[in-house]
Design a protein around this motif. Structure first.
Motif, mmCIF file in Angstrom:
data_model
loop_
_atom_site.group_PDB
_atom_site.id
_atom_site.type_symbol
_atom_site.label_atom_id
_atom_site.label_comp_id
_atom_site.label_asym_id
_atom_site.label_seq_id
_atom_site.Cartn_x
_atom_site.Cartn_y
_atom_site.Cartn_z
ATOM 1 N N PHE A 82 0.809 -1.214 0.000
ATOM 2 C CA PHE A 82 0.000 0.000 0.000
ATOM 3 C C PHE A 82 0.836 1.256 0.000
ATOM 4 N N PHE A 84 -0.025 5.406 0.342
ATOM 5 C CA PHE A 84 -1.107 6.358 0.576
ATOM 6 C C PHE A 84 -0.710 7.764 0.190
ATOM 7 N N ASN A 88 1.981 8.003 4.900
ATOM 8 C CA ASN A 88 1.901 7.607 6.289
ATOM 9 C C ASN A 88 3.058 6.722 6.685
ATOM 10 N N VAL A 89 3.742 7.161 7.725
ATOM 11 C CA VAL A 89 4.851 6.377 8.249
ATOM 12 C C VAL A 89 4.721 6.304 9.762
ATOM 13 N N THR A 166 0.599 10.831 -5.577
ATOM 14 C CA THR A 166 1.283 12.090 -5.844
ATOM 15 C C THR A 166 0.478 13.293 -5.384
ATOM 16 N N GLY A 167 -0.648 13.022 -4.749
ATOM 17 C CA GLY A 167 -1.564 14.103 -4.385
ATOM 18 C C GLY A 167 -0.943 15.205 -3.553
ATOM 19 N N LYS B 654 -3.069 7.414 14.256
ATOM 20 C CA LYS B 654 -2.577 7.347 12.877
ATOM 21 C C LYS B 654 -1.695 6.123 12.678
ATOM 22 N N ASP B 655 -0.782 5.930 13.605
ATOM 23 C CA ASP B 655 0.108 4.777 13.487
ATOM 24 C C ASP B 655 -0.671 3.478 13.510
ATOM 25 N N LEU B 658 -2.304 2.854 10.201
ATOM 26 C CA LEU B 658 -1.333 2.436 9.193
ATOM 27 C C LEU B 658 -0.982 0.964 9.368
ATOM 28 N N ALA B 661 -3.635 -1.222 8.145
ATOM 29 C CA ALA B 661 -3.690 -1.255 6.687
ATOM 30 C C ALA B 661 -2.633 -2.207 6.152
ATOM 31 N N ILE B 662 -1.438 -2.128 6.723
ATOM 32 C CA ILE B 662 -0.352 -2.974 6.253
ATOM 33 C C ILE B 662 -0.661 -4.442 6.507
ATOM 34 N N LEU B 753 -6.949 8.700 6.049
ATOM 35 C CA LEU B 753 -5.540 8.521 6.359
ATOM 36 C C LEU B 753 -4.698 9.716 5.979
ATOM 37 N N SER C 45 0.088 21.494 -6.847
ATOM 38 C CA SER C 45 0.308 21.215 -5.431
ATOM 39 C C SER C 45 1.622 21.829 -5.007
#
Lengths: 245, 753, 276
Positions: A82, A84, A88-89, A166-167, B654-655, B658, B661-662, B753, C45
């Protein structure tokens, strides 16, 4: 061609209405449509992150919609990748640890060394090798997104999902990210990508158009060649216009 | 309209709002209780001293005195309203018994008096001025519970018997800090008792309103009037009255402060997280044009509502609990007048508490001002800063909880352990025989002792006889030493310094006795075992909490040492160890049979039974406190950990999304939280155990030192301290984490997200 | 300077500092906004569109430069001609200013979940208008105009559709009759039908004289503008004037389809030239 993903009559809560399509192995598919059309929801349902109300989704021979939460999680972990929009990290890990995360989680501490080597190799290949030990807030958006892409392929997934990758990036960064996807696709990765950027979509094999939860149409462009860029752009613009884009 | 918004907000965040309200309530309850009890105490004391017409100035005097001199002095003074001289018949505690129990254990100077005519009245339980009939005695109310007394029971002074007609409140000596206690009798009875005691005088003055009592005190001193004894003024009396029960109130106050601090910490965490949750909405409000102050006011309304509910609940609880807690106080000092005033003050205390909390909340809400409207809407602005905060607090709370659980527990296990006798000035033995209050104790003791020496089943035995000797120390005469004579090597006890007396001329003192006489090992004192003074060297100092903590020991041969020349033996104790394998119960029963001829005078018990009889009540109280403390601590652990973990989960939403999701399974997400928190939980438990033992021991040691136990060390119930309590804490903590992480399961992966 | 300038930015710069990294988002930008215009700001952007919007609207302070409003401010007794320069205002002063002169519509409507739709509008309105009754009247009328009936106005945002929520947000934005209405991708989260509805409302308001400054990245929304400003890398690349093609926008019912088509073409060409 091998059928990798088969979606049949997928419906969700008025947002998705009876959607069916097939993704073949090695394809890069773009999903487009105006905001609120349900593109992202489609992605989340096809990948099993959300539970559809109706319909079926097969990844190769496995039907996903009927599975339990834990089973779908397992499939996501081992067979899907995935990326996003918001990059997200996990904020308390550095870049390489983030990339390694799904693999380490799946394999435990035992194979960590090998996983790290693999991650480093990928990072070098995609030109972010020297960012390995940086914290995630010390790298640019484009670099971070590329790291996310690498994270998504660490487990050698069957299919890669990308939601507006790329949003949140500027032109240049967006370019490098798309190039990364193209490279991966050339190496055999199957990619399903939601995007609102026609310049991205034109680089895909096929484009699907979703409007108000319904699959309105499909455009077959074939494998991307650089020389064809202008032609493909025209083709896609015309096609998009027909939907009122 | 804002009202609807607040109500909906409260409904949405039920757990968190309830938590804030609970903390507010608990704080209000404790502080309200403190204020209430203290105000009641002051009120009661005030009322008592008014109705008893307590004197303003009291000078105690023993020896000759010229009443005329005093009267003349009073006449010259314009500030003297009234004066009286009261007699106090000081008795030797060992000749007084209440309902069969001797007062030898008492730390007080007990004596008799008659009702005064003009002021300083001894009041009954309805604050009436008592007038005892012949043969009747009124007992200070503080002894009622201590000696388990009822009206109609018998008080004996030597051979003279009195019927307890009731209980009295002595406005001047009620407090346990006043070292004398007055028993009220009829004047005729007083005369009959005079031969048994020594007379002391209480010279008392009432000063007119508006005049300085201290000025009078100085004048009295300057006038060279009788002053062979301590003097005290009304303000001091009042203070002593308040302080004695005030100690309990002080403890509650301390707990209140701790509770308030913990509440503020938790509330702070909750408010900040709440603000973080509402950040975007607040940002929108800012965009609309609300200033930071306006937004603060909107949120503060919610907290005002919660503090109102909390204050009412907490206040109600405080009032409810104050009833039973204040019972002892009311018995000693009577009901407080001015109930309305007390209630007002208590309410003020509760309101003040809530006000403090609200100001604190307001300060936190002010953090909102930092962010501009844009920063609030964007993701870049964060109100809460550090993330490991919550984990650290979990450690702190665990440590505190363990401490609260272990200290009373350790105290209980120490006091109920067999080894505790070493603090009682006596060595460890299996059985003890008490010989008291019978004719010719000396002979009886000797007979029994000889019988024991002939019994083959007895491994060892020691006869200890206690008498009261006059002693002279450092020039101070007429110190009464409760001295135990015998062979102290049979059942050796632990000495703080030095050793037991092994020969004539050596004397060992208890710690408190040594402190009182300001002497140490190596000093000499003069002991009057007969008419002649004998010089004794102090050879050691030991712990003793019995008999007011002030005792002495000398050596004498049990059979030959005690002759008729010596003063009467007050009591004898024989310590016995049976040979291993002997049936102790059977043996005791057998000897019990032999002693029937002596009636009640000879008692034989095994030590366990003895300890239970003497300290059973205390031990049970401590165990109850320990049990309650464990329950409360576990509750605290569960709630606080649940709270902090929930908040942490929300922060890391948030974490979590994520990871889901993973493909990380819910099981692993929950397990990760547990593992993360586990370290801090364990660290906290470990710290708590150490604190419960080391500083806990110091604390308990100080407390026990006041009673005469020197060098107090915990005797740990190892299983409880190292195994069971930590295990329970761990389980409860884990339960808290698991319950909190259940919410993590329900977090949905959404396109946000 | 034209005499219908309502808002003027001069040498506007905005830099974001994140520990060691510095990002220059707006670079020495100057701009005039005219009364009654439907000004649209576009760009890729990262071009700084939203940042520009927030600076202009007083939501954020610029690093350098000035922002001057030419409006009447009764509380200060300032007359239009003098201009009110807001770039150095404190947070509280900006809040006050926004309350009186600016309205907002965001991509996410940020309606308060705990209040009804009507109450959400009222909260904003009460900031300026103490007359509850009159305010309620005005609010109800406006809501009706955007097709939120009485019953729906009492519902909570969660019970309304995305389109309805956004329409309520628009009403909230204009309830105080602000001199300028600022909109940041107002149709970004809406489906095509709702997008049309919201854009129609904005067009209607503009035709009645409401000055609007809107950031968008969709052609459909941009078309509604009378003046398109294109940002690239923190500076204004170019402008496009669509005023001459103003008119009805609904393709099907548009009597003057020609105008609409021409407008569409001009905009498309402009954007292509910009590299959009």
């Amino acid at each position: 061609m091998d059928r990798l993903l088969r979606v049949e009559s997928l419906s969700k809560n008025g947002i998705l209405k009876d959607i069916s399509f097939i993704v073949y192995k090695g394809e890069m598919i773009a999903v487009m449509g105006p905001s609120g059309s349900g593109k992202s929801t489609l992605l989340y349902n096809v990948s099993g992150m959300d539970n559809a109300d109706d319909g079926k989704v097969w990844l190769k021979d496995t039907e996903i919609v009927g599975l339990s939460e834990e089973e779908r999680a397992k499939i996501r972990l081992k067979k899907m990748g995935f990326v996003f929009q918001q990059m997200n990290v996990l904020s308390n890990l550095n870049v390489i640890d983030n990339i390694m995360f799904p693999a380490v989680y799946a394999n435990g501490k035992k194979r960590e060394k090998q996983i790290r080597e693999k991650a480093l190799k990928l990072m070098e290949e995609f030109e972010i090798g020297d960012l390995a030990d940086h914290m995630t807030n010390e790298v640019s958006g484009g670099q971070l997104q590329r790291a996310c892409i690498l994270r998504s392929i660490m487990m050698d997934p069957e299919i890669l999902f990308a939601d507006e990758p790329t949003g949140a990036l500027n032109q240049r960064a967006a370019g490098t990210v798309i190039d990364t996807f193209i490279t991966l696709n050339k190496e055999g990765a199957t990619i399903l990508m939601v995007t609102h950027d026609s310049k991205v979509a034109l680089k895909c094999d096929r484009v699907l158009y979703i409007l108000d939860g319904v699959l309105k149409g499909e455009l077959v462009l074939g494998k991307y060649e650089h020389e064809q860029e202008e032609e493909r752009q025209k083709k896609i613009n015309v096609w998009l216009n027909s939907f009122g884009w | 309209m804002y009202r609807r918004m607040i109500i909906n907000d409260l409904k949405k965040n039920r757990l968190v709002s309830a938590a804030v309200c609970i903390f507010m309530a608990i704080s209000a309850c404790f502080i309200g209780l403190t204020v209430l009890l203290f105000a009641s105490l002051l009120g009661s004391v005030d009322k008592l001293m008014t109705e008893a017409k307590t004197c303003d100035f009291l000078q105690m005097h023993s020896g000759d005195m010229d009443q005329e001199e005093l009267k003349a002095f009073a006449k010259t003074r314009e500030d003297v309203e009234d004066m009286l001289v009261s007699s106090f018949l000081n008795m030797d505690n060992s000749i007084i018994s209440l309902n069969g129990r001797l007062l030898t254990d008492s730390t007080q100077d007990n004596g008799f008096c008659v009702q005064n005519k003009n002021f300083d009245y001894m009041l009954g339980m309805d604050n009436e001025i008592l007038k005892p009939e012949e043969g009747t005695v009124y007992v200070p109310v503080c002894y009622k519970n201590e000696y388990d007394l009822e009206k109609g029971q018998i008080m004996k002074v030597c051979d003279i018997e009195f019927v307890i007609g009731g209980f009295l409140r002595d406005s001047q000596m009620n407090s346990m800090m006043a070292s004398s206690k007055r028993f009220l009798v009829n004047p005729a009875d007083y005369m009959r008792l005079e031969q048994y005691g020594s007379t002391e005088y209480l010279i008392e003055f009432l000063i007119k309103d508006g005049y300085d009592i201290n000025a009078f005190s100085t004048a009295y001193g300057d006038a060279g009037l009788p002053c062979n004894g301590p003097k005290i003024t009304a303000p001091l009396i009042r203070m002593m009255n308040a302080l004695s029960d005030g100690v309990m109130i002080l403890v509650i106050l301390l707990v209140s402060v701790v509770v308030l601090i913990i509440s503020l910490i938790c509330i702070r965490y909750i408010v900040i997280t709440g603000m973080e949750k509402d950040r975007k909405e607040a940002g929108m409000l800012k965009a609309l044009g609300l200033s930071g102050k306006d937004i603060k006011n909107v949120y503060i309304l919610k907290y005002m509502l919660l503090s109102l509910a909390g204050g009412v609940a907490g206040g109600g609880a405080a009032f409810a609990v104050s009833g039973p807690l204040g019972r002892q106080m009311r018995m000693l000092y009577g009901p407080a007048g001015n109930t309305a005033g007390i209630i007002m003050v208590s309410l003020a205390g509760i309101v003040l508490t809530e006000f403090i909390i609200l100001c604190f909340v307001r300060g936190i809400l002010g953090k909102n001002d930092r962010l501009s409207a844009v920063e609030a809407i964007r993701d870049s602005g964060f109100i809460a800063k550090r993330k490991t905060d919550s984990l650290m607090w979990i450690s702190v709370v665990m440590a505190a909880a363990l401490f609260l659980m272990l200290v009373p527990l350790n105290l209980a296990s120490t006091v109920s352990s067999g080894k505790f006798v070493s603090y009682m000035g006596v060595g460890q033995s299996q059985i003890r025989m008490d010989i008291r209050q019978c004719d010719d104790i000396k002979r009886v003791s000797k007979d029994i002792y000889e019988k024991l020496r002939r019994d083959a089943r007895v491994e060892r035995s020691a006869l200890m006889q206690t008498m009261s000797y006059r002693a002279s120390v450092n020039g101070e005469e007429n110190v009464e030493l409760l001295t135990e004579e015998g062979n102290h090597t049979v059942f050796p006890l632990k000495f703080i310094s030095g050793r037991e007396p092994l020969a004539e001329g050596e004397i060992a003192l208890s710690m408190l006795m040594a402190q009182e006489l300001s002497c140490d090992t190596g000093d000499t004192i003069l002991l009057y075992r007969s008419e002649k003074a004998e010089s004794y060297t102090i050879c050691g100092i030991y712990s003793d909490i019995t008999n007011g903590g002030k005792t002495a020991k000398i050596y004498s041969d049990p059979l030959s040492g005690i002759t008729d020349e010596r003063p009467d033996v007050i009591w004898s104790i024989i310590y016995i160890d049976l040979k291993s394998g002997e049936d102790m119960t059977a043996w005791i029963n057998e000897y019990q049979g032999y002693f029937n001829e002596y009636g009640n005078s000879v008692k034989i018990v095994d030590i366990a039974q003895y300890m239970d009889g003497t300290y059973g009540q205390t031990i049970r109280r401590i165990k109850l406190a320990a049990f309650t403390s464990i329950l409360v601590s576990c509750l605290i652990i569960f709630i606080v950990i649940l709270l902090f973990t929930r908040l942490k989960i929300w922060q890391e939403k948030k974490d979590i999304v994520l990871k889901k999701a993973i493909g990380v399974s819910c099981y692993h997400i929950r397990r990760d939280y547990l593992v993360q928190t586990l370290f801090y939980i364990l660290a906290g438990i470990l710290t708590g155990i150490v604190m419960g033992i080391v500083p806990g021991q110091m604390l308990a040691g100080k407390l026990m030192g006041m009673f005469g136990a020197a060098g107090f060390r915990f005797i740990l119930d190892r299983r409880m301290v190292y195994l069971i309590i930590p295990f329970i804490s761990l389980i409860v903590a884990i339960l808290g984490v698991r319950t909190a992480t259940r919410e993590a399961v329900t977090i949905k992966i959404t396109p946000e997200l | 300077m034209r005499n219908d300038v309502i808002l003027k930015a001069k040498d506007l710069s905005k830099t974001f500092s994140n520990e060691s990294v510095q990002q220059h988002v707006l670079k020495n930008l100057s701009l005039e906004v005219y009364k009654g215009d439907f000004t649209v700001v576009m760009g890729n952007s990262g071009s700084g569109k939203s940042t520009l919007l927030y600076a202009l609207s007083g939501m954020d302070r610029p690093t350098l430069g000035t922002i001057t409003y030419y409006v009447d401010d009764d509380s200060k007794g300032t007359k239009k001609e003098e201009g009110i320069e807001i770039s150095k205002f404190s947070n509280d002063k900006l809040a006050m200013f926004r309350r009186n002169h600016a309205g907002f519509v965001f991509q996410q409507n940020y309606l308060n979940d705990s209040m009804s739709a009507l109450d959400n509008v009222m909260v904003s309105g009460l900031l300026r208008n103490k007359d509850r009754k009159a305010l309620a009247e005005k609010a109800k009328k406006l809501l009706e105009r955007v097709e939120i009936n009485e019953r729906d106005s009492k519902k909570f945002p969660a019970q309304l559709s995305g389109g309805q929520q956004q329409r309520v947000a628009v009403v909230r934005g204009v309830i105080n009759s602000p001199e300028v209405l600022f909109a940041d991708e107002p149709t970004g989260a809406l489906n095509s039908q709702n997008t049309t509805n919201v854009l129609d409302i904005l067009s209607e308001l503009n035709s009645e004289g409401q000055s609007i400054v809107m950031v968008t990245h969709t052609l459909k929304a941009a078309e509604r503008g009378s003046r398109i400003i294109y940002l690239a890398d923190g500076v204004i690349s170019d402008e496009c004037d669509l005023g001459e093609y103003a008119g009805d926008y609904q393709d099907d019912e548009n009597p003057d389809k020609e105008k609409a088509r021409k407008r569409h073409e001009k905009l498309k060409d402009f954007l292509q030239a910009m590299g959009w």
